[in-house]
Scaffold this motif. Structure first.
Motif, PDB file in Angstrom:
ATOM      1  N   PHE A   1       9.745  36.194   9.671  1.00  0.00           N
ATOM      2  CA  PHE A   1       9.811  34.807   9.218  1.00  0.00           C
ATOM      3  C   PHE A   1       9.068  34.636   7.890  1.00  0.00           C
ATOM      4  O   PHE A   1       9.573  34.029   6.944  1.00  0.00           O
TER       5      PHE A   1
ATOM      6  N   GLU B   1      10.524  33.481   4.303  1.00  0.00           N
ATOM      7  CA  GLU B   1       9.955  32.364   3.527  1.00  0.00           C
ATOM      8  C   GLU B   1       9.730  32.792   2.079  1.00  0.00           C
ATOM      9  O   GLU B   1      10.035  32.051   1.144  1.00  0.00           O
TER      10      GLU B   1
ATOM     11  N   PRO C   1       8.610  25.301  -1.646  1.00  0.00           N
ATOM     12  CA  PRO C   1       7.325  25.101  -2.333  1.00  0.00           C
ATOM     13  C   PRO C   1       6.793  26.408  -2.925  1.00  0.00           C
ATOM     14  O   PRO C   1       7.229  27.487  -2.551  1.00  0.00           O
TER      15      PRO C   1
ATOM     16  N   GLU D   1       3.898  27.574  -2.431  1.00  0.00           N
ATOM     17  CA  GLU D   1       3.093  28.252  -1.430  1.00  0.00           C
ATOM     18  C   GLU D   1       3.482  27.730  -0.061  1.00  0.00           C
ATOM     19  O   GLU D   1       3.544  26.508   0.131  1.00  0.00           O
ATOM     20  N   THR D   2       3.743  28.611   0.893  1.00  0.00           N
ATOM     21  CA  THR D   2       4.056  28.137   2.243  1.00  0.00           C
ATOM     22  C   THR D   2       2.756  27.730   2.924  1.00  0.00           C
ATOM     23  O   THR D   2       1.650  28.064   2.455  1.00  0.00           O
ATOM     24  N   PHE D   3       2.915  27.032   4.058  1.00  0.00           N
ATOM     25  CA  PHE D   3       1.710  26.633   4.783  1.00  0.00           C
ATOM     26  C   PHE D   3       0.923  27.864   5.224  1.00  0.00           C
ATOM     27  O   PHE D   3      -0.299  27.913   5.117  1.00  0.00           O
ATOM     28  N   ARG D   4       1.669  28.857   5.722  1.00  0.00           N
ATOM     29  CA  ARG D   4       1.065  30.100   6.211  1.00  0.00           C
ATOM     30  C   ARG D   4       0.158  30.730   5.139  1.00  0.00           C
ATOM     31  O   ARG D   4      -0.934  31.203   5.423  1.00  0.00           O
TER      32      ARG D   4
ATOM     33  N   TRP E   1      -1.124  29.105   2.512  1.00  0.00           N
ATOM     34  CA  TRP E   1      -2.240  28.184   2.257  1.00  0.00           C
ATOM     35  C   TRP E   1      -3.335  28.405   3.293  1.00  0.00           C
ATOM     36  O   TRP E   1      -4.508  28.455   2.964  1.00  0.00           O
ATOM     37  N   TRP E   2      -2.903  28.539   4.536  1.00  0.00           N
ATOM     38  CA  TRP E   2      -3.876  28.723   5.620  1.00  0.00           C
ATOM     39  C   TRP E   2      -4.677  30.015   5.389  1.00  0.00           C
ATOM     40  O   TRP E   2      -5.904  30.021   5.478  1.00  0.00           O
TER      41      TRP E   2
ATOM     42  N   GLU F   1      -9.086  33.921  10.438  1.00  0.00           N
ATOM     43  CA  GLU F   1      -7.934  34.796  10.759  1.00  0.00           C
ATOM     44  C   GLU F   1      -8.364  35.943  11.664  1.00  0.00           C
ATOM     45  O   GLU F   1      -9.445  36.469  11.534  1.00  0.00           O
TER      46      GLU F   1
ATOM     47  N   LEU G   1      -2.807  24.280  15.864  1.00  0.00           N
ATOM     48  CA  LEU G   1      -1.746  23.641  15.089  1.00  0.00           C
ATOM     49  C   LEU G   1      -0.424  24.395  15.271  1.00  0.00           C
ATOM     50  O   LEU G   1      -0.345  25.598  15.034  1.00  0.00           O
TER      51      LEU G   1
ATOM     52  N   ALA H   1       2.603  24.354  13.382  1.00  0.00           N
ATOM     53  CA  ALA H   1       2.977  23.801  12.073  1.00  0.00           C
ATOM     54  C   ALA H   1       4.451  23.418  12.021  1.00  0.00           C
ATOM     55  O   ALA H   1       4.827  22.540  11.242  1.00  0.00           O
TER      56      ALA H   1
ATOM     57  N   ASP I   1       6.212  24.610   7.650  1.00  0.00           N
ATOM     58  CA  ASP I   1       5.649  25.844   7.110  1.00  0.00           C
ATOM     59  C   ASP I   1       6.414  26.287   5.859  1.00  0.00           C
ATOM     60  O   ASP I   1       5.825  26.551   4.810  1.00  0.00           O
TER      61      ASP I   1
ATOM     62  N   PHE J   1       7.916  22.084   3.844  1.00  0.00           N
ATOM     63  CA  PHE J   1       7.064  20.892   3.668  1.00  0.00           C
ATOM     64  C   PHE J   1       5.606  21.190   4.032  1.00  0.00           C
ATOM     65  O   PHE J   1       5.037  20.551   4.918  1.00  0.00           O
ATOM     66  N   PRO J   2       4.995  22.174   3.347  1.00  0.00           N
ATOM     67  CA  PRO J   2       3.621  22.564   3.715  1.00  0.00           C
ATOM     68  C   PRO J   2       2.616  21.418   3.588  1.00  0.00           C
ATOM     69  O   PRO J   2       1.622  21.401   4.302  1.00  0.00           O
TER      70      PRO J   2
ATOM     71  N   ALA K   1       1.801  19.890   6.855  1.00  0.00           N
ATOM     72  CA  ALA K   1       0.946  20.701   7.735  1.00  0.00           C
ATOM     73  C   ALA K   1      -0.483  20.775   7.207  1.00  0.00           C
ATOM     74  O   ALA K   1      -1.439  20.688   7.987  1.00  0.00           O
ATOM     75  N   THR K   2      -0.633  20.926   5.884  1.00  0.00           N
ATOM     76  CA  THR K   2      -2.005  20.980   5.348  1.00  0.00           C
ATOM     77  C   THR K   2      -2.701  19.632   5.563  1.00  0.00           C
ATOM     78  O   THR K   2      -3.895  19.584   5.861  1.00  0.00           O
TER      79      THR K   2
ATOM     80  N   VAL L   1      -4.090  19.478   9.010  1.00  0.00           N
ATOM     81  CA  VAL L   1      -5.333  20.247   9.118  1.00  0.00           C
ATOM     82  C   VAL L   1      -6.491  19.450   8.511  1.00  0.00           C
ATOM     83  O   VAL L   1      -7.551  19.287   9.138  1.00  0.00           O
ATOM     84  N   ARG L   2      -6.295  18.918   7.300  1.00  0.00           N
ATOM     85  CA  ARG L   2      -7.373  18.193   6.627  1.00  0.00           C
ATOM     86  C   ARG L   2      -7.793  16.970   7.429  1.00  0.00           C
ATOM     87  O   ARG L   2      -8.982  16.670   7.573  1.00  0.00           O
TER      88      ARG L   2
ATOM     89  N   GLU M   1      -9.722  18.111  10.608  1.00  0.00           N
ATOM     90  CA  GLU M   1     -11.046  18.651  10.241  1.00  0.00           C
ATOM     91  C   GLU M   1     -11.964  17.512   9.799  1.00  0.00           C
ATOM     92  O   GLU M   1     -13.148  17.490  10.136  1.00  0.00           O
TER      93      GLU M   1
ATOM     94  N   VAL N   1      -9.704  23.356  13.766  1.00  0.00           N
ATOM     95  CA  VAL N   1      -8.272  23.635  13.837  1.00  0.00           C
ATOM     96  C   VAL N   1      -8.049  25.138  13.781  1.00  0.00           C
ATOM     97  O   VAL N   1      -8.654  25.834  12.961  1.00  0.00           O
ATOM     98  N   VAL N   2      -7.205  25.613  14.684  1.00  0.00           N
ATOM     99  CA  VAL N   2      -6.805  27.028  14.623  1.00  0.00           C
ATOM    100  C   VAL N   2      -5.298  27.092  14.419  1.00  0.00           C
ATOM    101  O   VAL N   2      -4.567  26.183  14.826  1.00  0.00           O
ATOM    102  N   PHE N   3      -4.858  28.153  13.770  1.00  0.00           N
ATOM    103  CA  PHE N   3      -3.425  28.324  13.521  1.00  0.00           C
ATOM    104  C   PHE N   3      -2.992  29.640  14.172  1.00  0.00           C
ATOM    105  O   PHE N   3      -3.205  30.709  13.612  1.00  0.00           O
TER     106      PHE N   3
END
Lengths: 492, 250
Positions: free
Chosen positions: A436, A440, A476, A478-481, A483-484, A492, B5, B7, B12, B15-16, B19-20, B23-24, B27, B33-35
């Motif tokens: 996935f 992305e 985008p 940067e994906t959310f993944r 960014w995280w 992590e 989360l 997402a 993911d 439309f990040p 999701a961000t 989290v914000r 927090e 928050v854990v992913f």
């Protein structure tokens, strides 16, 4: 006495329950008709709001819905024995019961019964069952004129049109159109008639009264049949049905086998649920109930034709079965955003809207993805408004999802199509977080398509189905993944 | 509280910001928050298009991804995806006779919340300290409204946002016409539904149309962008995450 239930030979439903083109194709034509869109939007909005108000008056509405649903579940579980009980009670009270496996058989039985009376004209009470079997057309071919007495059905009949709604079959017509239909088809009509609803209703009344007084045979459907007494019930708003049910010598009723209720007292539940759901009335204006034959009072010859036409197939499906709970109130049509735009004719069946989308394909069975009825379970966004409105709690969205799975599974043995490949590919990609994430990253090549404006306005087929009317955002940076991972490295 | 989360694949990948922002926001409210990194997609598109066999491994993957981490509750900024977890996962597992997966899916579903449900029902907060100085109208998405019954929870949260003018959307509970693959399979009907939804959005005079689902916003926003309407679509989470602090919305 024999019943066909449980018979190893399944009969697919026939008659007016399968169209000639798929829902998307038929809908495209309806959507282009701006008059139709305006007529439907205005009518459904009005009925929808009235129903909400009528339902809000009942404190125990949810309990009533659950009671209606439970009663219908019970009927489905006991259908064979209830049908036998119903037949015994109708027979004991002087009626005759006939069994019809499909539309053709039902039409033949009824035509023979009419012929035996020597009459070549029948008056009709509005009936979805006879619409389903195409009885009027069948009688016409056999030299018998069938006259619809429900005002909306009459408009459809005189306009050589098809019904587009269960309760309001002429919902797609406005009064100017109705005036034109009457002027063309009623020989004695005042040529200066306006499109005032009262004037139109009076013209129809004069036209019908002559028919009521001359007809010797009437044909009806039934809203309910009571197993413990052999009673039949018809609810209607105009009183024309009652004229048909009481004046002629012979009365023939066509009833789907699922219309039974076990006991007379069960009607109490449905007589509350039905009018508020369908016409937003607290009580429906004319409720006619009849049990057998009474010397010197009402029809002296009474027949019931019990129609299967694919219903035992539906009964055999654990999930889809509850489509047979339907009491034909049409509340689901009036709240459905798809019906409101596409109109009833797009469904290709006398059962349009959400209930039609699950009932029609189940009754007929489907022969592959080119079968028009195979497109019906997809004619919904699964928004759920139909389930909320249904007075007997038919979970239409869940049945739609179930029928889609059945459709896809039935074609797994063949060559995979574009959709099959896309779904399998998506499943493969989504099946692993690594694949996935890789997809992305790859999709960000799509940023080129969006250019500086950041939105994609044109894609090749099948993406063009989206971009014909809608933009798509560029992927985008940067994906959310990502960014995280960048901002929460320590976790992590 | 330790919040996992979910997402959602759409947020993911496309439309990040939604999701961000989630989290914000969480927090900022003092939660951890854990992913769960193994997560991908709930499989709703497969189920709703009839591909339940293809959805089964996705259901299993989702359950395993969340079981592999320890957390108190899970949240997704999507009524639709939570609806899928809550109402479809166990059903898919049972269709293929996997009762053990079905019961694991049910356990997970019972601890998975849509964002407004989490905030109002679980965390007991309606004022999240947000500041958003714009005219906003809110589209209550079908699955939030009718599958999850979130009711007016999103509106309770929005009413507490400072600086914002919330304008009621006419015919708000009418579907926008997205419906996943419906938008492609029944493109014409979908477009007609979208046209009416956009007309209602424009009638409000709002600058922003918000909702709790990125998918519905992708549809409405895709149409509004094509019209050059000037109305933006912004996820509920982004509004709730905004504060007066300059740069907090970056």
């Amino acid at each position: 006495m024999t019943t066909f239930l449980g018979s190893p030979t399944f009969h697919a439903g026939t008659g007016n329950i399968r169209g000639t083109e798929s829902f998307p194709d038929a809908a495209r034509k309806s959507l282009a008709d701006t008059q139709l869109r305006a007529n439907l939007g205005a009518a459904t909005t009005t009925i929808r709001n009235k129903r909400i108000a009528a339902v809000a008056e009942v404190d125990d509405w949810e309990e009533l819905r659950r009671a209606g649903s439970a009663l219908k579940s019970q009927v489905m579980a006991r259908l064979p024995e209830l049908l036998v009980q119903f037949e015994e009670n109708v027979t004991a009270r002087g009626g005759t019961v006939h069994w019809a496996r499909d539309s053709e058989e039902a039409n033949r039985i009824i035509t023979d019964l009419v012929r035996a009376t020597g009459s070549d004209e029948v008056v009709k009470v509005k009936s979805m069952a006879t619409q389903e079997t195409g009885l009027n057309e069948y009688l016409e071919v056999n030299g018998i004129a069938a006259i619809e007495t429900d005002l909306a059905e009459l408009i459809v009949q005189l306009g050589h049109d098809k019904p587009s709604h269960i309760l309001v079959p002429a919902i797609h017509r406005n009064r100017a159109e109705i005036r034109e239909i009457f002027l063309k088809s009623m020989p004695d009509i005042d040529a200066g008639i306006t499109d005032d609803p009262r004037a139109l209703a009076m013209a129809a009344r004069a036209h019908l009264r002559r028919k009521f007084l001359s007809a010797r045979v009437a044909i009806s459907g039934a809203n309910f049949g009571v197993a413990e007494t052999g009673t039949l019930a018809v609810v209607e708003s105009e009183g024309n049905g009652r004229m048909c049910l009481t004046l002629p010598d012979t009365l023939i009723t066509l009833m789907g086998v699922e219309k039974l209720v076990p006991a007379f007292t069960d009607l109490e539940v449905f007589m509350q649920l039905l009018p508020r759901s369908s016409t937003a009335e607290r009580m429906n204006p004319y409720t006619s109930m009849w049990t057998g034959v009474h010397p010197g009072d009402g029809p002296q010859n009474f027949h019931v034709v019990l129609l299967d036409n694919g219903r035992t197939n539906v009964l055999a499906d654990d999930v889809g079965r509850s489509a047979l709970h339907c009491i034909r109130c049409s509340a689901c049509l009036n709240v459905c955003p798809v019906y409101e735009r596409a109109g009833g004719h797009a469904y290709g069946s006398v059962y349009p809207g959400p209930i039609g989308a699950i009932l029609s394909p189940q009754l007929t069975g489907t022969t592959g993805h080119d079968d028009p009825n195979a497109s019906l379970p997809y004619a919904s966004t699964l928004c759920g408004a139909c389930f909320d409105a249904c007075p007997v709690r038919i979970d239409i969205p869940s049945i739609l999802v179930h029928l889609r799975a059945e459709q896809v599974d039935s074609e797994r043995h063949g060559l995979p199509g574009g959709q099959d490949l896309a779904m399998k590919a998506a499943g493969f990609v989504m099946g692993s977080e690594k694949r996935f994430a890789a997809a992305e990253t790859a999709s960000r090549i799509g940023r080129v398509l969006g250019g500086k404006k950041g939105r994609i306005t044109s894609l090749p087929y099948p993406g063009s189905k989206w971009t014909s009317s809608r933009d798509l955002p560029s992927p985008p940076k940067e994906t959310f993944r990502q960014w995280w991972a960048r901002t929460h490295e320590d976790t992590e | 509280m330790k919040i996992a989360l979910f997402a959602t694949c759409l947020a993911d990948a496309l439309f990040p910001d939604c999701a961000t922002a989630t989290v914000r926001l969480l927090e900022r409210l003092g939660h951890q928050v854990v992913f769960p990194p193994k997560q991908t997609c709930c499989g709703q598109m497969h189920v709703n298009t009839g591909y339940q066999a293809e959805a089964l491994p996705l259901v299993r993957h989702h359950v395993e991804a969340f079981e592999s981490e320890s957390w108190d509750v899970a949240v997704a900024p999507s009524g639709s995806c939570v609806g899928s977890v809550r109402h479809q996962h166990a059903m898919v597992a049972r269709r293929y006779g996997d009762e053990s997966l079905a019961s694991r899916a049910e356990d997970l579903a019972a601890r998975t919340y849509e964002l407004s449900e989490l905030l109002v029902d679980v965390l007991g907060v309606t004022d999240v300290g947000a500041y958003y100085p714009h005219r906003v109208t809110y589209h209550p998405t079908c699955h939030s409204l009718r599958m999850l019954r979130v009711g007016d929870k999103p509106l309770q949260l929005l009413r507490a946002v400072r600086g914002m003018r919330l304008i009621e959307l006419p015919a708000a509970d009418s579907c926008c016409g997205f419906g996943g693959t419906f938008a492609l399979k029944n493109s014409d009907t979908s477009t007609a539904m979208l046209a009416d939804k956009m007309g209602n959005v424009l009638r409000t005079g709002a600058e922003v149309c918000s909702a709790g689902d990125s998918s519905c916003l992708m549809h409405i926003g895709g149409g509004l962008s094509r019209l050059r309407s000037g109305v933006r679509t912004v996820h509920l989470a982004e509004i709730l995450a905004s504060t007066e602090k300059i740069g907090s919305n970056a």
